[in-house]
Design a protein around this motif. Structure first.
Motif, short mmCIF file in Angstrom:
data_model
loop_
_atom_site.label_atom_id
_atom_site.label_comp_id
_atom_site.label_asym_id
_atom_site.label_seq_id
_atom_site.Cartn_x
_atom_site.Cartn_y
_atom_site.Cartn_z
N ALA A 141 4.44 5.54 -5.43
CA ALA A 141 4.41 5.59 -6.89
C ALA A 141 3.49 6.71 -7.38
O ALA A 141 3.81 7.41 -8.35
CB ALA A 141 3.96 4.25 -7.46
N ILE A 142 2.35 6.89 -6.73
CA ILE A 142 1.42 7.95 -7.11
C ILE A 142 2.02 9.31 -6.83
O ILE A 142 1.90 10.24 -7.65
CB ILE A 142 0.05 7.76 -6.42
CG1 ILE A 142 -0.62 6.49 -6.96
CG2 ILE A 142 -0.84 8.98 -6.61
CD1 ILE A 142 -1.81 6.02 -6.15
N MET B 107 0.82 -1.19 0.00
CA MET B 107 0.00 0.00 0.00
C MET B 107 0.87 1.26 0.00
O MET B 107 0.60 2.17 -0.76
CB MET B 107 -0.95 -0.01 1.19
CG MET B 107 -1.90 1.14 1.14
SD MET B 107 -3.32 1.25 2.22
CE MET B 107 -3.53 -0.25 3.04
N GLU B 108 1.88 1.32 0.87
CA GLU B 108 2.76 2.49 0.87
C GLU B 108 3.53 2.60 -0.44
O GLU B 108 3.81 3.69 -0.91
CB GLU B 108 3.71 2.45 2.07
CG GLU B 108 3.07 2.87 3.37
CD GLU B 108 2.38 4.23 3.30
OE1 GLU B 108 2.99 5.22 2.85
OE2 GLU B 108 1.21 4.31 3.72
N THR B 109 3.86 1.45 -1.03
CA THR B 109 4.55 1.45 -2.32
C THR B 109 3.66 2.10 -3.37
O THR B 109 4.15 2.88 -4.20
CB THR B 109 4.90 0.01 -2.74
OG1 THR B 109 5.67 -0.58 -1.70
CG2 THR B 109 5.67 -0.02 -4.03
N ASP B 110 2.36 1.81 -3.34
CA ASP B 110 1.42 2.41 -4.29
C ASP B 110 1.35 3.92 -4.07
O ASP B 110 1.39 4.70 -5.03
CB ASP B 110 0.02 1.82 -4.15
CG ASP B 110 -0.04 0.37 -4.61
OD1 ASP B 110 0.66 0.02 -5.57
OD2 ASP B 110 -0.81 -0.41 -4.01
N LYS B 111 1.25 4.36 -2.84
CA LYS B 111 1.19 5.79 -2.55
C LYS B 111 2.48 6.49 -2.99
O LYS B 111 2.43 7.58 -3.55
CB LYS B 111 0.91 6.04 -1.07
CG LYS B 111 -0.51 5.71 -0.68
CD LYS B 111 -0.79 6.07 0.76
CE LYS B 111 -2.25 5.81 1.09
NZ LYS B 111 -2.60 6.20 2.46
N ARG C 232 -5.60 4.48 -12.17
CA ARG C 232 -5.72 3.05 -12.33
C ARG C 232 -4.34 2.42 -12.08
O ARG C 232 -3.33 3.04 -12.38
CB ARG C 232 -6.19 2.75 -13.74
CG ARG C 232 -6.48 1.28 -13.94
CD ARG C 232 -6.90 0.97 -15.33
NE ARG C 232 -8.17 1.56 -15.64
CZ ARG C 232 -8.58 1.73 -16.88
NH1 ARG C 232 -7.82 1.40 -17.90
NH2 ARG C 232 -9.76 2.24 -17.12
N PRO C 233 -4.30 1.18 -11.54
CA PRO C 233 -3.01 0.54 -11.31
C PRO C 233 -2.10 0.58 -12.52
O PRO C 233 -2.55 0.68 -13.65
CB PRO C 233 -3.39 -0.91 -10.96
CG PRO C 233 -4.71 -0.75 -10.28
CD PRO C 233 -5.40 0.35 -11.07
N ARG C 234 -0.84 0.44 -12.19
CA ARG C 234 0.30 0.83 -13.00
C ARG C 234 0.35 2.35 -12.96
O ARG C 234 1.10 2.97 -13.65
CB ARG C 234 0.27 0.30 -14.42
CG ARG C 234 0.29 -1.20 -14.46
CD ARG C 234 0.67 -1.69 -15.81
NE ARG C 234 0.49 -3.12 -15.87
CZ ARG C 234 1.46 -3.97 -16.08
NH1 ARG C 234 2.67 -3.55 -16.30
NH2 ARG C 234 1.22 -5.25 -16.09
N TRP C 235 -0.52 2.89 -12.16
CA TRP C 235 -0.70 4.27 -11.79
C TRP C 235 -0.54 5.23 -12.96
O TRP C 235 0.40 5.97 -13.09
CB TRP C 235 0.12 4.62 -10.57
CG TRP C 235 -0.23 3.67 -9.47
CD1 TRP C 235 0.62 2.86 -8.79
CD2 TRP C 235 -1.53 3.37 -8.96
NE1 TRP C 235 -0.07 2.09 -7.89
CE2 TRP C 235 -1.41 2.39 -7.98
CE3 TRP C 235 -2.82 3.81 -9.25
CZ2 TRP C 235 -2.48 1.85 -7.26
CZ3 TRP C 235 -3.90 3.28 -8.55
CH2 TRP C 235 -3.72 2.33 -7.58
#
Length: 119
Positions: free
Chosen positions: A7-8, A1-5, A105-108
């Motif tokens: 990346a965003i 989850m933190e990895t996604d944030k 969307r994912p792959r952001w």
């Protein structure tokens, strides 16, 4: 989850750098094929080609931009990024303030962009 944030947030920083640098082609590559841009006035624009044309017609050189109060909500297969902005265009003393919202969307990549100016 933190990895996604993270990346965003990196996408957000890349967007700001491209926007300040007037690099519209870089902006388009950060978007999904079916991206929608919904300006506060006028009709929404859908698809990379139409958004590219919209950006070329409406983009004005930015002298200064501040972004604050960035928040990211991860909602399963989508994410929502919100932030406040203050922007001053080249040759102008007026500062435009407001809020912008992205749906990603994912792959952001950016699926939807809208913003509103403060009253």
């Amino acid at each position: 989850m933190e990895t996604d944030k993270t990346a965003i947030l990196q996408l957000h920083e890349n967007w700001l750098a491209a926007e300040l640098g007037g690099r519209n082609a870089d902006l388009i590559h950060m978007c999904c094929e079916e991206v929608v841009v919904a300006p506060p006035e006028g009709a929404a624009v859908q698809g990379r080609a139409a958004v590219d044309d919209f950006l070329r017609r409406s983009a004005a050189p930015i002298e200064e931009m501040r972004v604050e109060d960035v928040s990211i909500d991860l909602l399963g297969v989508l994410a929502v990024k919100r932030a406040r902005f203050a922007t001053r265009l080249v040759g102008s003393a007026e500062v435009f303030r407001g809020v912008h919202v992205w749906v990603l969307r994912p792959r952001w990549k950016i699926l939807y962009i809208t913003w509103a100016l403060d009253a």
